[in-house]
Scaffold this motif. Structure first.
Motif, PDB file in Angstrom:
ATOM      1  N   ARG A 139       0.854  -1.194   0.000  1.00 17.77           N
ATOM      2  CA  ARG A 139       0.000   0.000   0.000  1.00 17.77           C
ATOM      3  C   ARG A 139       0.891   1.245   0.000  1.00 17.77           C
ATOM      4  O   ARG A 139       1.869   1.317   0.744  1.00 17.77           O
ATOM      5  CB  ARG A 139      -0.913   0.056   1.221  1.00 17.77           C
ATOM      6  CG  ARG A 139      -1.860  -1.106   1.410  1.00 17.77           C
ATOM      7  CD  ARG A 139      -2.909  -1.205   0.338  1.00 17.77           C
ATOM      8  NE  ARG A 139      -3.842  -0.084   0.312  1.00 17.77           N
ATOM      9  CZ  ARG A 139      -4.808   0.009  -0.585  1.00 17.77           C
ATOM     10  NH1 ARG A 139      -4.954  -0.919  -1.532  1.00 17.77           N
ATOM     11  NH2 ARG A 139      -5.637   1.032  -0.556  1.00 17.77           N
ATOM     12  N   ASN A 140       0.544   2.194  -0.854  1.00 14.29           N
ATOM     13  CA  ASN A 140       1.174   3.504  -0.844  1.00 14.29           C
ATOM     14  C   ASN A 140       0.172   4.533  -0.344  1.00 14.29           C
ATOM     15  O   ASN A 140      -1.037   4.372  -0.521  1.00 14.29           O
ATOM     16  CB  ASN A 140       1.653   3.907  -2.238  1.00 14.29           C
ATOM     17  CG  ASN A 140       3.059   3.412  -2.534  1.00 14.29           C
ATOM     18  OD1 ASN A 140       3.560   2.503  -1.869  1.00 14.29           O
ATOM     19  ND2 ASN A 140       3.686   4.005  -3.532  1.00 14.29           N
ATOM     20  N   ASN A 173       0.784  -2.273  -6.768  1.00 14.28           N
ATOM     21  CA  ASN A 173       1.058  -3.465  -7.565  1.00 14.28           C
ATOM     22  C   ASN A 173      -0.035  -3.746  -8.600  1.00 14.28           C
ATOM     23  O   ASN A 173       0.169  -4.556  -9.496  1.00 14.28           O
ATOM     24  CB  ASN A 173       1.212  -4.681  -6.637  1.00 14.28           C
ATOM     25  CG  ASN A 173       2.342  -4.504  -5.633  1.00 14.28           C
ATOM     26  OD1 ASN A 173       3.463  -4.146  -6.008  1.00 14.28           O
ATOM     27  ND2 ASN A 173       2.053  -4.727  -4.353  1.00 14.28           N
ATOM     28  N   GLU A 174      -1.197  -3.100  -8.468  1.00 12.92           N
ATOM     29  CA  GLU A 174      -2.280  -3.347  -9.415  1.00 12.92           C
ATOM     30  C   GLU A 174      -2.177  -2.431 -10.634  1.00 12.92           C
ATOM     31  O   GLU A 174      -1.876  -2.864 -11.731  1.00 12.92           O
ATOM     32  CB  GLU A 174      -3.634  -3.168  -8.713  1.00 12.92           C
ATOM     33  CG  GLU A 174      -3.937  -4.246  -7.687  1.00 12.92           C
ATOM     34  CD  GLU A 174      -5.331  -4.092  -7.096  1.00 12.92           C
ATOM     35  OE1 GLU A 174      -6.026  -3.117  -7.460  1.00 12.92           O
ATOM     36  OE2 GLU A 174      -5.726  -4.940  -6.278  1.00 12.92           O
ATOM     37  N   GLU A 178      -3.051   4.783 -12.280  1.00 10.33           N
ATOM     38  CA  GLU A 178      -4.444   5.079 -11.972  1.00 10.33           C
ATOM     39  C   GLU A 178      -4.694   5.061 -10.470  1.00 10.33           C
ATOM     40  O   GLU A 178      -5.485   5.863  -9.954  1.00 10.33           O
ATOM     41  CB  GLU A 178      -5.362   4.064 -12.655  1.00 10.33           C
ATOM     42  CG  GLU A 178      -6.842   4.342 -12.447  1.00 10.33           C
ATOM     43  CD  GLU A 178      -7.742   3.363 -13.177  1.00 10.33           C
ATOM     44  OE1 GLU A 178      -8.982   3.472 -13.028  1.00 10.33           O
ATOM     45  OE2 GLU A 178      -7.207   2.482 -13.893  1.00 10.33           O
ATOM     46  N   GLY A 179      -4.010   4.156  -9.776  1.00  3.78           N
ATOM     47  CA  GLY A 179      -4.166   4.073  -8.328  1.00  3.78           C
ATOM     48  C   GLY A 179      -3.731   5.360  -7.644  1.00  3.78           C
ATOM     49  O   GLY A 179      -4.418   5.862  -6.743  1.00  3.78           O
TER      50      GLY A 179
END
Length: 203
Positions: A139-140, A173-174, A178-179
């Motif tokens: 998580r960032n 990682n996804e 966009e995240g």
């Protein structure tokens, strides 16, 4: 037959005072309705009694009397965010919150406004927030800080001049690009809500 007549007159004599007594007792339904009408009248008249100090928006937010417009100049991005439209997102969110969700009009200049909200994006960070057992980031966290000033144009001093921060996390990682953008949008929403709440506290 004589006994029957005496009994009949005795019962008639006993019931008469009761009938008279019942006529003197107020109808509980009528009394209840009267109290209800009084309460409704008081509630309906309350906004009018306060109208000399405040006007009311459709969202229920009270706005000081005489404040009809707000000027929100462009909030420049002085951080190293790397997100090109960060300032545009912030300004649009501020306009939506302060104008579209209240009865305030958006002024085109400071001279035409009753209130002014101005500032700049001062800091942007994107850092690891949590790691797995293999010491890999899962998580960032994006944190955005904005310095803003809120004032009334007929006042000598601003209502406040302070920093506001908002944060949100995403999974790098996804879809890291966009995240991060989605997390930045959520962080800006927190900033805007905090700014609006502080402005409302002065109303």
């Amino acid at each position: 037959m004589s006994n029957t007549e005496v009994k009949f007159h005795s019962m008639h004599h006993t019931n008469s005072p009761k009938a008279s007594f019942n006529r003197n007792i107020p109808d509980s339904n009528t009394s209840g309705r009267s109290i209800t009408y009084i309460i409704v009248f008081l509630l309906l008249s309350l906004p009018f009694s306060l109208s000399g100090c405040y006007s009311y928006s459709f969202t229920g937010t009270s706005i000081p009397e005489g404040v009809n417009s707000i000027y929100i100049p462009f909030f420049a991005d002085q951080s190293t965010s790397g997100i090109g439209d960060l300032s545009d997102q912030l300004n649009q969110a501020l306009i939506d919150r302060f104008v579209n969700q209240t009865k305030l009009n958006l002024a085109n200049s400071r001279a035409d406004a009753d209130a002014v909200l101005e500032g700049q994006i001062t800091n942007y960070t994107n850092r690891p927030f949590s790691v797995t057992s293999d010491e890999e980031t899962d998580r960032n966290q994006v944190t955005i800080t904005v310095r803003a000033t809120y004032l009334y144009t007929d006042a000598e001093e601003p209502e406040w001049n302070q920093q506001f921060s908002g944060s949100a996390t995403y999974d790098p990682n996804e879809d890291p690009i966009e995240g991060e953008e989605n997390a930045a949008t959520q962080a800006l929403e927190q900033v805007v809500n905090n700014m609006f709440n502080d402005a409302v506290s002065d109303w």
